[in-house]
Design a protein around this motif. Sequence first.
Motif: not given
Length: 373
Positions: A198-207, A260-277
Amino acid sequence: MSRAKEVITCKAAICWGVGKAVTVEDIQVEPPKATEVRVKMLCSSVCHTDISSLQGFPHNQFPLALGHEGIGVVESVGDEITNLKEGDLIIPTHMGECEECENCVSGKTNLCLTHPLRVNGLMPDNTSRLSVRGQTLYHVLSCTTWSEYVVVDVNYLLKVNPSINLAHASFISCGFSTGYGACWKEAVVETGSTVAVFGLGAVGLGAISAAKMMGASKIIGVDKNEMKKEKGEAFGMTHFINTNVSDKSASDLVKELTGMGVDYCIECTGVASMFTEYVEATKMGTGKTIAVGIGTELVVPFGLVAIQFGRTLKGSVFGGIKAKSDLSIIAHKCQKQEFPLEELFTHEVPLVDINKAFELLKQLDCVKVVIKM
């Protein structure tokens, strides 16, 4: 003539308080003490944490000398320094690694107890080598990189090959490596597994780059900017979700691609309201979410049921990357051009035009802004 024992006056980007404008001013940089190195910065870049620092995170100490990503050359060294010399190319790191403390030898974390993350804007002895108009200057983490010169404790420096691309080296000093490590060191992605970023800036592209390296079978990039699709594919993304073109939740969109969803999620946005998602985008029972993004909201509203169904949420600093043993591996890959880091380099400004960088970051096609010293 050497200036090793002299105070150097140079230009640096300064902020005098939350909500205040960033200015480029003359500052004074003292000589290094016994275990310190004075560095002439060659190239820097802008990270989201730099924006957060203007708003008082990770500390509220001003005036603040900005920047924490960059690469430079050793100008002079303290009397006790034996492993670096004038002319060596180095990357300042915001974390240290003693390789001897309980945390370092455990193999469980990159958070060294001897050389911890610096979050008070000062050197390890709780003083500063920087001043402006007679006032102490603070830095964001272990040093400041939007300055022509800076003093850094030797335990927060990594020597790199002189053939490395300067801009690319700046990118791996924080952002790209944070995302890369989140997959490599924190999630420990298995061959054939599925990953959502989630979030395709430099951090997300590194992931994404690390997920590809680890052999993930499906790598889903999630962003609200359609222009990030091409960037993600350059680093190895297999599927793209634009959350702006659907009324469905982000987790439901991920499940449409995976069942059923992914095995791993990498959160790279810091958007607090989205953490449950972020958590609910992973599989029940085994899903793991790594949180690396840092926003201005430090209190996260969270649906407890997402965790009670057996999922894991893990926080991470610098993607679990150790400042010596791991970052040196990434630097070697960078020097060998194993990453398409040219895809990150979208804009460049001179230090004197630093405020233009903040405007460029608002553009949809902007990924990384390089600051030429």
